[in-house]
Design a protein around this motif. Sequence first.
Motif: not given
Length: 302
Positions: A60-87
């Motif tokens: 369940d994606i609550r907030k989409q990830t946002t890409r950085y203009a350049q790598l930050q700490d080795g990442y190309d985007r932020d974490t976004g927000e969400g909840v994982g489920h096994l249904i």
Amino acid sequence: MVFVTFAHAVDQGAVVSERVKKLTRAVKWTSVAAIPINFNTYHPQGMVKIGDVFFVSTVDIRKQTTRYAQLQDGYDRDTGEGVGHLIKFDAKGNLIADLTLGEGSVYHPGGMDYDGKWLWVPTAEYRPNSHAILYKVDPTTMKATEVLRYGDHIGGLVYNTENKTLHGVSWGSRRFYRWTFDNDGKVSNAGTRPEDLRVANRSHYIDYQDCKYLAGKEALCSGLNMYQQKKDGPRFALGGFEIVDLTANQAIYQVPVELWTDSGLPMTYNPFWIEPTANGLRAYFMPEDEKSTLYVYEAEVK
């Protein structure tokens, strides 16, 4: 719930392997059912069928990830927000149970497998080169047990029931991982650095979304890739199956699956399950988000 024994699962896996290797582009897949799912499925990822009950990992994606203009700490985007489920749901598309997986920024469950006792489900940050928590889940009680935390995005798991090894694929299935267990059931190579454990996937025409152990140290993976003739032109999605030799970390059989939804999604867009029939194979797909349909197709294999 009827459980599949280890021996029966290996026998079925061997039959599936033999029959998938006979699939060609000329084989006709026939639609036998389209079952509406009667609840919000979010963004489905992996599927397992046990008897007449289904399990789907989803985010369940609550907030989409946002890409950085350049790598930050080795990442190309932020974490976004969400909840994982096994249904867990029945063959009529009715919800039975919903288990939350992950914690904090680790909320994206991936492709999953079943070894006759446990469901194996990874949950990772929704970005490459990140972190994951690997779980085994009791399908009856829906209780999750943490198995390993690892320093990469693990997007799918396969449990080799013959060697008792756990295999993972990274973001886009570009890397393979293999974990071993000691006599106490603990991961014996948990401390091995990802860069020392990973093996590059030499197959590139599709990215694996969901994988299942077959037999004989083989796994069946489904997935897709998007192709574009021109940079600003329309995109074409092609799905397919690949059988992977888990010893060599190499695809040994590849076949496209030329099936799409009315909206143009490949059937192999995310979760799948496959089983043998009297004369061939039956495949289950759930490619759509939120308001999903469980599509069932059969192919005769001679």
